[in-house]
Design a protein around this motif. Sequence first.
Motif, PDB file in Angstrom:
ATOM      1  N   CYS A 107       0.828  -1.211   0.000  1.00  0.00           N
ATOM      2  CA  CYS A 107       0.000   0.000   0.000  1.00  0.00           C
ATOM      3  C   CYS A 107       0.864   1.264   0.000  1.00  0.00           C
ATOM      4  O   CYS A 107       1.835   1.380   0.758  1.00  0.00           O
ATOM      5  CB  CYS A 107      -0.875  -0.042   1.245  1.00  0.00           C
ATOM      6  N   MET A 109       0.257   4.182   1.095  1.00  0.00           N
ATOM      7  CA  MET A 109       0.232   4.978   2.333  1.00  0.00           C
ATOM      8  C   MET A 109       1.389   4.563   3.249  1.00  0.00           C
ATOM      9  O   MET A 109       2.089   5.397   3.820  1.00  0.00           O
ATOM     10  CB  MET A 109      -1.097   4.776   3.050  1.00  0.00           C
ATOM     11  N   VAL A 110       1.587   3.270   3.362  1.00  0.00           N
ATOM     12  CA  VAL A 110       2.654   2.772   4.232  1.00  0.00           C
ATOM     13  C   VAL A 110       4.013   3.178   3.662  1.00  0.00           C
ATOM     14  O   VAL A 110       4.885   3.673   4.382  1.00  0.00           O
ATOM     15  CB  VAL A 110       2.544   1.238   4.383  1.00  0.00           C
ATOM     16  N   SER A 135      -4.274  -1.264  12.938  1.00  0.00           N
ATOM     17  CA  SER A 135      -4.195  -0.676  11.600  1.00  0.00           C
ATOM     18  C   SER A 135      -4.151  -1.793  10.559  1.00  0.00           C
ATOM     19  O   SER A 135      -5.165  -2.217  10.067  1.00  0.00           O
ATOM     20  CB  SER A 135      -2.972   0.214  11.476  1.00  0.00           C
ATOM     21  N   PHE A 139       1.472  -1.745   8.049  1.00  0.00           N
ATOM     22  CA  PHE A 139       1.863  -0.726   9.029  1.00  0.00           C
ATOM     23  C   PHE A 139       2.577  -1.366  10.222  1.00  0.00           C
ATOM     24  O   PHE A 139       3.554  -0.813  10.738  1.00  0.00           O
ATOM     25  CB  PHE A 139       0.661   0.094   9.501  1.00  0.00           C
ATOM     26  N   TYR A 358      -7.012   2.982  -1.029  1.00  0.00           N
ATOM     27  CA  TYR A 358      -5.706   3.040  -1.686  1.00  0.00           C
ATOM     28  C   TYR A 358      -5.371   1.719  -2.368  1.00  0.00           C
ATOM     29  O   TYR A 358      -5.664   0.639  -1.837  1.00  0.00           O
ATOM     30  CB  TYR A 358      -4.617   3.387  -0.677  1.00  0.00           C
ATOM     31  N   CYS A 361      -4.441  -2.012  -0.775  1.00  0.00           N
ATOM     32  CA  CYS A 361      -5.004  -2.235   0.552  1.00  0.00           C
ATOM     33  C   CYS A 361      -6.044  -3.344   0.479  1.00  0.00           C
ATOM     34  O   CYS A 361      -7.194  -3.105   0.128  1.00  0.00           O
ATOM     35  CB  CYS A 361      -5.649  -0.963   1.085  1.00  0.00           C
ATOM     36  N   PHE A 363      -6.999  -4.930   3.021  1.00  0.00           N
ATOM     37  CA  PHE A 363      -7.702  -4.814   4.295  1.00  0.00           C
ATOM     38  C   PHE A 363      -9.017  -4.026   4.122  1.00  0.00           C
ATOM     39  O   PHE A 363     -10.111  -4.534   4.336  1.00  0.00           O
ATOM     40  CB  PHE A 363      -6.724  -4.100   5.230  1.00  0.00           C
TER      41      PHE A 363
HETATM   42  S1  SF4 Z   1      -5.296  -0.115   6.123  1.00  0.00           S
HETATM   43 FE1  SF4 Z   1      -4.978  -0.305   3.953  1.00  0.00          FE
HETATM   44  S2  SF4 Z   1      -4.781   1.814   3.233  1.00  0.00           S
HETATM   45 FE2  SF4 Z   1      -4.463   1.836   5.419  1.00  0.00          FE
HETATM   46  S3  SF4 Z   1      -2.253   1.654   5.626  1.00  0.00           S
HETATM   47 FE3  SF4 Z   1      -3.095  -0.408   5.780  1.00  0.00          FE
HETATM   48  S4  SF4 Z   1      -2.954  -1.264   3.731  1.00  0.00           S
HETATM   49 FE4  SF4 Z   1      -2.735   0.958   3.588  1.00  0.00          FE
END
Ligand code: SF4
Length: 411
Positions: A107, A109-110, A135, A139, A358, A361, A363
């Motif tokens: 992802c 963001m990470v 999270s 992460f 994103y 992701c 998740f």
């Molecule tokens: S929850 Fe999803 S978008 Fe948020 S940091 Fe983790 S992988 Fe990335």
Amino acid sequence: MTLALAQPIEPEDINTQKEYIDYSKKVHSYSPAINQLLDLANNYVPGAEKAFKEGRPAVWCNANNYQPVLLYSLGVTPVSYGEMGRYSAKEDMLIAEDVYQFPVETCSMVKCTVAQWHKRLNSGTINRILGNCSSCEPFNLSWEVMRKHGYDVFTNEVIYRGPTVTGERLDQLVKFTMEQMLDVAEWLTGRREVDPEKLKIEIARKNRLLGKLRKILDLRLTHPFYMKSLAIILTLNVGLNNYFGQPTKYEAAIDELIAELEKAPVNEKDLKTVIPLVWAGGTGQEFGVYEAIDLAGGALLGLRSVPFRFYREDLPPLEAIARWVYDNSNAGAGVYAREVLNFEVEKLKAKGVILYGYIGCSFASVDREMWRRFFHEKGLPCINLEGSFQTGSPTGQVLTRVKAFVEMLAA
Ligand code: SF4
């Protein structure tokens, strides 16, 4: 009344977030309050880092849920690592991939967040990270990597309440979370205790602001275009959680915004043409998406992070915080957030739901798919968008889909 006083810019031309915040300030030139909120958002991370260098304790954390209430009571500024990560550009992704060997498909963001931490190594800025294992796995990995590279990292256990958990089982979770909060206090201050009076002050502040944001959301129903998409997302998704590191200034700007909205005349034409939408994502970082929504006549009037419940002030404060965690949309299962979204859809008589997440992701994409199916079964149009976290203009495909979706709803 014509509200858009700045020349519109093409969403494709929005490359940096700073650029778009500056543009948004011009668009909202009639509103000192919204300008203050945009300035607070813009200054959040640099301001907190400067204050840290001048001696004010601060910690990187997700800066939402219970963390800001607890941290402010301990005299520590919660600084959102997500907001720090949004300074990253495409090149920064390579740092995470090349220096730390994050797989390409991780992802964004990470990867963006890791790159920013990397750039700050040994720079004298905030060097503590409060992780939250609720999270996601990437992460979790990121703060383990940062620990190895010299950051002082502390992580909480997962917060998760299954949909059927009540009674004694819930009480156990609450006790467990109270212990976790004491662990955080000990890590930050060296003392395994919190000051109940200071916690009460923070709970009262949070409840006051939750009430004020509800009022703003209600006033937006008759003034749908007064506050455009980016401004409301930042004010609600970021500011209401952590006050941009400046609780007093944030509350003053919110008070001013309420006063402005109460005075602003109602435009009947706006009420006839507005397309009420619910935003079912986090703080999307491709700011051009917001411009595309605004240009197409949409208004993000409902959000996943609307203030849903107040903290109980009849309980000992630490317990009140833990119970609030498990009674809210971040308690774990996707069904809680869906309840909030559904409440918003019905309250607003929304015409559509925008789901935004994103790339990479797995998740959150499961939750989004479940929500999409739920709303489709109710006959409500939804669009499921995947974007990137780093700065830069959104892809043409995302923009085309947003525009087409909102225009379809208008038709
Ligand atoms: S929850 Fe999803 S978008 Fe948020 S940091 Fe983790 S992988 Fe990335």
